[in-house]
Design an enzyme around this catalytic site. Sequence first.
Site, mmCIF file in Angstrom:
data_model
loop_
_atom_site.group_PDB
_atom_site.id
_atom_site.type_symbol
_atom_site.label_atom_id
_atom_site.label_comp_id
_atom_site.label_asym_id
_atom_site.label_seq_id
_atom_site.Cartn_x
_atom_site.Cartn_y
_atom_site.Cartn_z
ATOM 1 C CG HIS A 172 -1.709 1.086 0.961
ATOM 2 N ND1 HIS A 172 -3.430 0.879 1.331
ATOM 3 C CD2 HIS A 172 -1.686 2.314 1.709
ATOM 4 C CE1 HIS A 172 -3.847 2.328 1.531
ATOM 5 N NE2 HIS A 172 -2.719 2.767 1.400
ATOM 6 C CG HIS A 174 0.453 7.164 1.101
ATOM 7 N ND1 HIS A 174 -0.375 8.293 2.011
ATOM 8 C CD2 HIS A 174 -0.379 6.114 0.784
ATOM 9 C CE1 HIS A 174 -1.136 7.243 2.415
ATOM 10 N NE2 HIS A 174 -1.719 5.828 1.579
ATOM 11 C CB CYS A 205 0.483 13.345 3.305
ATOM 12 S SG CYS A 205 1.564 12.769 4.577
ATOM 13 C CG ASN A 214 -3.893 6.319 -1.117
ATOM 14 O OD1 ASN A 214 -3.717 5.355 -0.904
ATOM 15 N ND2 ASN A 214 -4.763 7.469 -0.190
#
Lengths: 264, 340
Positions: A172, A174, A205, A214
């Site tokens: 995952h 960013h 963020c 993301n």
Amino acid sequence: MLSEAGLPVVEATSFVSPKWVPQMADHAEVLKGIQKFPGINYPVLTPNFKGYQAAVAAGAKEVAIFGAASELFTRKNINCSIDESLQRFDEILKAAQAASIPVRGYVSCVLGCPYEGKISPAKVAEVAKKLYSMGCYEISLGDTIGVGTPGIMRDMLSAVMHEVPVAALAVHCHDTYGQALANTLMALQMGVSVVDSSVAGLGGCPYAQGASGNLATEDLVYMLTGLGVHTGVNLQKLLEAGAFICQALNRKTSSKVAQATCKL
Amino acid sequence: MGNVPSAVKHCLSYQQLLREHLWIGDSVAGALDPAQESSQLSGLPEYVKIVEVGPRDGLQNEKVIVPTDKKIEFINQLSQTGLSVIEVTSFVSSRWIPQMADHTEVMKGIRQYPGIRYPVLTPNLQGFHRAVAAGATEISVFGAASESFSKKNINCSIEESMERFEEVVKSARHMNIPARGYVSCALGCPCEGSVTPQKVTEVSKRLYGMGCYEISLGDTIGVGTPGSMKKLLESVMKEIPPRALAVHCHDTYGQALANILTALQMGINVVDSAVSGLGGCPYAKGASGNVATEDLIYMLNGLGLNTGVNLYKVMEAGDFICKAVNKTTNSKVAQASFSA
């Protein structure tokens, strides 16, 4: 729209108190209101047992819990240690197991922490192992502040893969520092085959105002398609979903693919 | 992800985080922190040469015409960042590229620091002579792997363009002036669509054979992905040694860093980039252009690779030029760092 784009998993909402995350205040209505396409999973975040019960009552068939690889992050965020935070999820896991509801585990700050700075791969592996042994079917390793680079990703995954089978791992990433796709590529090269992303690169963020968040699903799908990797996702429909939500949020897309294709 | 409250207090400031924890800041040539070695991927080059193309490839695609003195100041700032190659301007007719109309003044006006190279684009012999008269000591020529693109861009076939470049490169070699060769549309063409690796190899080989010391393979419209990059390099590397190759990736579809990582894994150690990700894409309105030097350096630093470039100083130069062209930076590192 996301369901129609062919995505196999769409994280629908979070059963968290609206005090913390006002955007998710309508969690029950959203989960009840969406059309659940067959073959698509709609997990929801359940930060505590109360949230879990509310989620199940609203029809949830999959839930997600989260830990962090950083003690300081956990303390600042939810005022307890990592171990204590995982213990709190015991109740959820037992209930979910009894109800045959799969549980996904997230680990945040796997490549860096806004409070502690560097995070040791061994710590990430420890937390991932705990969540996996508690019964989570999949562990999503999150570069929460997007500071990771491919070498660090590789080191972290090497450590985690000693404890959790790669088939049960997801990344995952960013894109705060533009590294998400390169980091994801590294993860794929190491055998990871589940990737989290967000259409239009939604979400900023909270730790760096103005920074991106993301990895954009469109950009991820573009790369995977170019690599000949099958995803089942229709990029055109995905772009439409992205355009829709950006309009609703009155913001520009963070996806480069969307930026490039919309104007042609 | 997770249950993050909207207000976060007491975390490390980003500058502190980057400086103290994440390998950013002054990079000292040859000095690698032993703790960083573990993050080095095996099979990667130890040193990566960054070719900064912001003042040329970047600015030439920016609408706002930057005054000559600002261009000079910009290049002078870049000269102090540790970059070893800075592409200054293009000796092309101002009819085609108004932004480069002041090529002579810029070339004459910049401070040429010892140890730094300042190549300029020279599309033909006339441009070459002008460049030399203005003080150029390195030049570049620009071919394409697509016939349609070549015809549309420089109004001649690939073969005709090669003949033109032969003249330029021959003259350059006579004067001991190194020549770099670019091949555009290496991973796709806005006119033809897909481009075969074989065609790129053929053009690259031609440029290398005529005396170009380095061939920069350009993904001009940013359509490449790691798979096509790998296939391309496998083909070209059969004919040209990897040390004579560079990649020039555009970030139009967000693929640049992933493509560059692939190139590094295959042994390439020269990468073109533009500070702030300057330059859009003339073929996709609103789309982004060059990969941002800051984001590239961030990745290379994280990989433990030596570049000799100071990221902070590059960000400062980026901030300067963005103000001059009146736009926000395309660099994610800059976006994250300046707004903290």
